[in-house]
Design a protein around this motif. Structure first.
Motif, PDB file in Angstrom:
ATOM      1  N   CYS A 142       0.839  -1.207   0.000  1.00 19.89           N
ATOM      2  CA  CYS A 142       0.000   0.000   0.000  1.00 19.89           C
ATOM      3  C   CYS A 142       0.870   1.252   0.000  1.00 19.89           C
ATOM      4  N   ALA A 145       2.163   2.009  -3.330  1.00 19.94           N
ATOM      5  CA  ALA A 145       1.107   2.672  -4.131  1.00 19.94           C
ATOM      6  C   ALA A 145       1.070   4.164  -3.788  1.00 19.94           C
ATOM      7  N   VAL A 146       1.198   4.491  -2.508  1.00 17.49           N
ATOM      8  CA  VAL A 146       1.190   5.905  -2.087  1.00 17.49           C
ATOM      9  C   VAL A 146       2.393   6.640  -2.700  1.00 17.49           C
ATOM     10  N   ILE A 149       1.808   7.331  -6.269  1.00 13.67           N
ATOM     11  CA  ILE A 149       0.866   8.459  -6.412  1.00 13.67           C
ATOM     12  C   ILE A 149       1.583   9.787  -6.146  1.00 13.67           C
ATOM     13  N   PHE A 166      -5.597  17.592 -19.497  1.00 12.24           N
ATOM     14  CA  PHE A 166      -6.033  16.658 -18.458  1.00 12.24           C
ATOM     15  C   PHE A 166      -4.877  16.327 -17.508  1.00 12.24           C
ATOM     16  N   HIS A 169      -4.072  19.236 -15.203  1.00 12.05           N
ATOM     17  CA  HIS A 169      -5.035  19.350 -14.095  1.00 12.05           C
ATOM     18  C   HIS A 169      -4.869  18.215 -13.100  1.00 12.05           C
ATOM     19  N   LEU A 170      -4.590  17.012 -13.626  1.00 11.08           N
ATOM     20  CA  LEU A 170      -4.420  15.854 -12.738  1.00 11.08           C
ATOM     21  C   LEU A 170      -3.248  16.092 -11.787  1.00 11.08           C
ATOM     22  N   ASN A 173      -4.361  18.660  -9.215  1.00  9.05           N
ATOM     23  CA  ASN A 173      -5.326  18.135  -8.242  1.00  9.05           C
ATOM     24  C   ASN A 173      -4.706  17.120  -7.298  1.00  9.05           C
ATOM     25  N   MET A 174      -3.754  16.346  -7.830  1.00  9.88           N
ATOM     26  CA  MET A 174      -3.074  15.377  -6.949  1.00  9.88           C
ATOM     27  C   MET A 174      -2.220  16.115  -5.923  1.00  9.88           C
ATOM     28  N   ILE A 177      -4.347  17.317  -2.913  1.00  6.57           N
ATOM     29  CA  ILE A 177      -4.755  16.397  -1.824  1.00  6.57           C
ATOM     30  C   ILE A 177      -3.572  15.554  -1.340  1.00  6.57           C
ATOM     31  N   PHE A 181      -2.568  11.706   1.108  1.00  3.08           N
ATOM     32  CA  PHE A 181      -1.680  10.584   0.785  1.00  3.08           C
ATOM     33  C   PHE A 181      -0.498  10.530   1.750  1.00  3.08           C
ATOM     34  N   THR A 184      -1.614   9.008   4.963  1.00  2.93           N
ATOM     35  CA  THR A 184      -1.763   7.559   4.789  1.00  2.93           C
ATOM     36  C   THR A 184      -0.389   6.893   4.792  1.00  2.93           C
ATOM     37  N   PHE A 187       0.934   6.574   8.333  1.00  2.00           N
ATOM     38  CA  PHE A 187       0.231   5.476   9.015  1.00  2.00           C
ATOM     39  C   PHE A 187       0.804   4.120   8.586  1.00  2.00           C
TER      40      PHE A 187
ATOM     41  N   SER B  39     -10.223  16.357 -12.276  1.00  2.00           N
ATOM     42  CA  SER B  39      -9.466  16.777 -13.466  1.00  2.00           C
ATOM     43  C   SER B  39     -10.334  16.704 -14.709  1.00  2.00           C
ATOM     44  N   VAL B  43     -11.271  19.897 -17.045  1.00  2.00           N
ATOM     45  CA  VAL B  43     -10.965  19.986 -18.477  1.00  2.00           C
ATOM     46  C   VAL B  43     -12.248  20.127 -19.303  1.00  2.00           C
TER      47      VAL B  43
END
Lengths: 412, 55
Positions: A142, A145-146, A149, A166, A169-170, A173-174, A177, A181, A184, A187, B39, B43
């Motif tokens: 896990c 995975a973090v 990310i 896209f 923006h991704l 946005n990541m 937040i 992550f 997490t 933890f 996202s 867009v």
């Protein structure tokens, strides 16, 4: 192919042929490791020198060491995103990359070590819920995975990729937040770092490793987490300094490095005091209660009392005391000495808690157990180093890893 | 890992272990889904609103 659009704006990189030459050399080492890896998967674990005494050997040491050294990612993330140490934003990207390399390497080594990687998913599907190693497997996967990310937004900042709306923006946005992550990750790291120590501490048949417990957790549980948080950032600083040396550039400002070094120094000092207290209690109470004296564990020429001295004094108190003093942090010689000692110290601790545990004779009629890794084990342990160099080289060349690089190295 | 696997039992060990695992997976999954969906809205949603003359 013209590389210019792929390289971040405002920074200078070496020529393509120089880069290709470097990558070819590192790839050759990588291929040596890959060859050994396939040999082990094809022919089996008889390619190693592990035996009935050494079920845990070089790989498990490497695993525990890279996980501890990769602890810089979770602790730096905790300081940056949860505590709000904004200065560390100048080094957090690199800490994440180093953590990503360390954890992917740990998973790769485990995939080799289990002998039959096609059955690797059994640990999830048919989980033994009474095993600390199951918890390690869960948290490790896990947390990887973090880290992935946390790494993705940086990859998406490549000039070519950032042009796609896209992906742009991704990435944004990541970033927005990332604290979720990071929390997490803290933890998950707390539990898997701890459980790796817990595995040694619960071995009541091995008095060298066994420790007293707080509820279900042996002292080693807390010491492992503490040492990873203390020494992981030192590894991040060490790799940063090596990268600066190779590239001939200053990549991270002194303020960020010194802040991380100061926090790391206080963590090391508090850890090593706790470790000393643990060692004294174990030497005077726990081990005698199990029929051993302290010196019974240090009668070998390889595993002598000097090892304990090196781990606690030379690689514990010395780097800790250097890093908590302003003068120590501001002198580049002392800073480098301290971070190298801290990195050696945590690696030595993991070596002792894996290999010395296996080596110590359990009965008076036993000799010390010996083990020398095969070339296949060595090659597959060097493999992650080559892989790490490749990832760092590609990331440095094509991604805006160091936010201060342009400011610290203006191009005329 | 799942209650339908034959060795599963509803005891405290399974609940704590698997609860922890699914808790972590849920947070990671929810965070990632939020970032991807937001996202997509950023867009394509903004194109629509500009095209329709909203705001």
């Amino acid at each position: 192919m013209n590389e210019t659009p792929l390289i971040p704006a405002g920074v200078k990189r070496c020529s393509k042929w120089q880069f290709s030459l470097w990558m070819a050399a590192v790839t050759a080492v990588l291929l040596w490791g890959v060859y050994a890896m396939f040999l082990i998967w094809y022919k089996g674990l008889n390619q190693t020198n592990m035996n009935d005494a050494y079920g845990f050997a070089l790989w498990i040491w490497a695993d525990l060491a890279v996980i501890a050294l990769g602890g810089g990612a979770f602790f730096s993330g905790f300081l940056t995103y949860i505590i709000g140490k904004d200065e560390l934003k100048n080094i957090i990207n690199f800490a994440v990359i180093i953590g990503f390399i360390c954890y992917s390497s740990a998973l790769l080594i485990l995939a080799i070590d289990i002998g039959q990687p096609l059955r690797g998913w059994f640990i999830f599907w048919h989980a033994n819920v009474h095993s600390m190693l199951t918890e390690v497997a869960f948290c490790l996967s896990c947390y990887f995975a973090v880290l992935t990310i946390e790494f993705i937004p940086l990859i998406l900042e490549n000039p070519k990729l950032a042009k796609k709306p896209f992906l742009h923006h991704l990435s944004h946005n990541m970033h927005g937040i990332m604290a979720v992550f990071a929390a997490t990750g803290v933890f998950l790291s707390f539990f898997h770092q701890g459980s790796l120590g817990g595995v040694a501490g619960v071995l009541y048949g091995r008095p060298f490793a066994f420790r007293e417990h707080i509820f279900i957790w042996p002292f080693t549980f807390f010491l492992f987490t503490w040492s990873a948080a203390a020494c992981g950032p030192c590894f991040t600083i060490l790799v940063t300094k090596i990268t600066e040396k190779i590239t001939g550039k200053k990549l991270v400002g002194d303020a960020a490095v010194r802040l991380l070094a100061k926090i790391s120094g206080w963590m090391i000092i508090t850890y090593i005091i706790a470790k000393t207290a643990d060692t004294i209690y174990w030497a005077y109470v726990t081990a005698p209660g199990l029929g051993f004296t302290l010196m019974d564990f240090y009668t070998s020429s390889t595993y002598n009392i000097g090892l304990l001295f090196a781990e606690i004094i030379v690689c514990g108190f010395v780097p800790g005391l250097i890093l908590i003093t302003k003068r120590g942090r501001e002198s580049s010689f002392l800073l480098m000495t301290a971070i190298i000692l801290a990195v050696i110290g945590v690696s030595l601790n993991r070596w002792v808690m894996v290999l010395q545990v296996m080596a110590v004779p359990l009965f008076s009629f036993n000799e010390w157990y010996t083990y020398m890794p095969s070339w296949q084990e060595v090659a597959t342990t060097v493999l992650p180093v080559a892989y790490g160099l490749i990832v760092i080289s590609l990331a440095y060349r094509y991604l805006p890893v160091f936010p201060q690089e342009r400011e610290l190295n203006p191009i005329d | 890992m799942f209650p339908f696997i034959f060795e599963w039992t509803w005891d405290i060990s399974h609940i704590v272990f698997m609860g922890g695992l699914w808790y972590a997976i849920s947070i990671i999954g929810a965070g990632l889904t939020f970032a991807i969906v937001k996202s997509l809205f950023d867009v394509y949603g903004s194109h629509d609103s500009h095209g329709n003359g909203h705001h």
